[in-house]
Design a protein around this motif. Structure first.
Motif, PDB file in Angstrom:
ATOM      1  N   MET A 175       0.829  -1.205   0.000  1.00 23.57           N
ATOM      2  CA  MET A 175       0.000   0.000   0.000  1.00 23.57           C
ATOM      3  C   MET A 175       0.861   1.251   0.000  1.00 23.57           C
ATOM      4  N   ASP A 176       1.918   1.266   0.804  1.00 20.88           N
ATOM      5  CA  ASP A 176       2.805   2.430   0.842  1.00 20.88           C
ATOM      6  C   ASP A 176       3.452   2.669  -0.514  1.00 20.88           C
ATOM      7  N   MET A 177       3.855   1.588  -1.183  1.00 20.21           N
ATOM      8  CA  MET A 177       4.471   1.742  -2.500  1.00 20.21           C
ATOM      9  C   MET A 177       3.476   2.337  -3.491  1.00 20.21           C
ATOM     10  N   MET A 178       2.229   1.834  -3.484  1.00 23.91           N
ATOM     11  CA  MET A 178       1.220   2.358  -4.396  1.00 23.91           C
ATOM     12  C   MET A 178       0.861   3.805  -4.054  1.00 23.91           C
ATOM     13  N   LEU A 179       0.822   4.140  -2.771  1.00 23.43           N
ATOM     14  CA  LEU A 179       0.558   5.516  -2.378  1.00 23.43           C
ATOM     15  C   LEU A 179       1.660   6.457  -2.863  1.00 23.43           C
ATOM     16  N   HIS A 180       2.882   5.961  -2.895  1.00 26.04           N
ATOM     17  CA  HIS A 180       3.992   6.736  -3.446  1.00 26.04           C
ATOM     18  C   HIS A 180       3.742   7.017  -4.928  1.00 26.04           C
TER      19      HIS A 180
END
Length: 324
Positions: A175-180
């Motif tokens: 999720m953090d990667m996609m939010l980036h």
């Protein structure tokens, strides 16, 4: 002069992601990667992202929890894709592994960005697609990965985005990667809005280290114990005698024993053994090395000694990890 509404009202093109599923993939990791894309579409009130699940032959793929996911044949999904993410799972048959590697190399040749979630990093490495790139993998698999690919720059970060390569340690880190990616494409405000939809209070960036397993435990141990464990981790193949470890951290063997019993709940010898057996387990699961070779690189002098120690820790034989 009146402006042409057909031009001014055009939305940016839809970005498409393909998720190539490997049997036994983590459903949580997949959902953590897809759901931010869905949420962004809703908040932006348009289809900014589109995603497709793919398999080698268009047949469904079982997640690690046994739920079957329908998927399209990979050959029908790559046209126009921005990125192909391989969702890692359990160890796969050699013949199928070669097919996965061929798909990844084909996508890279077409200029598609290549990503991996959790143990999918293994397949990218075996395909030769991580040479010269930073990458990451789940903390549980990192030691074995570094043993198999010592020349790759595998960090302990929650995710790594290095040009056309994106790797992720799995779980909510996806999720953090996609939010980036969402922040890069649509701004930080929308990315925060997406995060809030999932009660994801803080968007972690790629500078953050993973926390978990022994890494988490180490943070709470006394300095001398941490120093001793660091020596053990660096000397898996050629175990260092405990008196020598005690000398290197400037305490007596008896003090070392008391330190581990009090703070780790086991003797230093048992702790060292578990480190070696845990690394052996990862090599059994995610590499093709023969069992005798795995025994040697994890500091065991024979397969029988290795099997005895492995059964003591996991209650099963090393060969059981490979269905043998």
């Amino acid at each position: 002069m009146q402006r042409d509404a057909r031009i001014t009202n055009l939305d940016p093109p839809v970005e498409r992601f393909v998720f190539l599923l490997v049997p036994g993939f983590s459903m949580m990791s997949l959902a953590s990667a897809i759901e931010p894309l869905r949420s962004l579409n809703r908040l932006a009130d348009r289809e900014a992202y589109r995603w497709t699940l793919a398999s080698l032959d268009g047949e469904g793929v079982d997640a690690s929890n046994g739920i079957l996911f329908a998927a399209d044949a990979h050959a029908d999904t790559l046209e126009g894709a921005r990125c192909l993410f391989v969702c890692g799972g359990l160890r796969i048959k050699e013949a199928n592994e070669k097919r996965y590697l061929a798909v990844l190399r084909q996508a890279a040749r077409r200029g598609i960005a290549i990503g991996a979630i959790s143990t999918g990093t293994y397949l990218l490495a075996k395909a030769g697609l991580l040479d010269g790139y930073r990458c990451t993998i789940h903390w549980e698999n990192r030691s074995a990965f570094q043993e198999d690919f010592p020349d790759l720059d595998c960090t302990n970060k929650i995710y790594e985005i290095d040009r056309q390569r994106m790797t992720c340690s799995g779980g909510t880190a996806a999720m953090d990667m996609m939010l980036h990616l969402i922040a890069d494409g649509h701004g930080a405000d929308l990315a925060r809005g997406v995060a809030n939809q999932f009660h994801h209070e803080r968007i972690r960036d790629e500078r953050e280290d993973q926390r978990g397993g022994r890494l988490e435990t180490l943070a709470h141990l006394p300095e001398k114990a941490r120093q001793a464990i660091t020596i053990m981790q660096r000397q898996i193949e050629n175990p260092v005698p405990l008196p020598a470890i005690a000398r290197q951290v400037a305490i007596s063997p008896r003090q070392l024993e008391r330190l581990f019993l009090r703070h780790a709940g086991m003797s230093p010898a048992r702790y060292y053994l578990q480190l070696r057996v845990e690394q052996a387990r990862e090599l059994l699961l995610y590499s093709d090395r023969p069992i005798i070779e795995i025994a040697i690189v994890c500091g065991f002098t024979s397969t029988s000694h290795f099997a005895t120690c492995y059964r003591r820790v996991y209650g099963t034989r090393p060969s059981d990890m490979r269905g043998g």
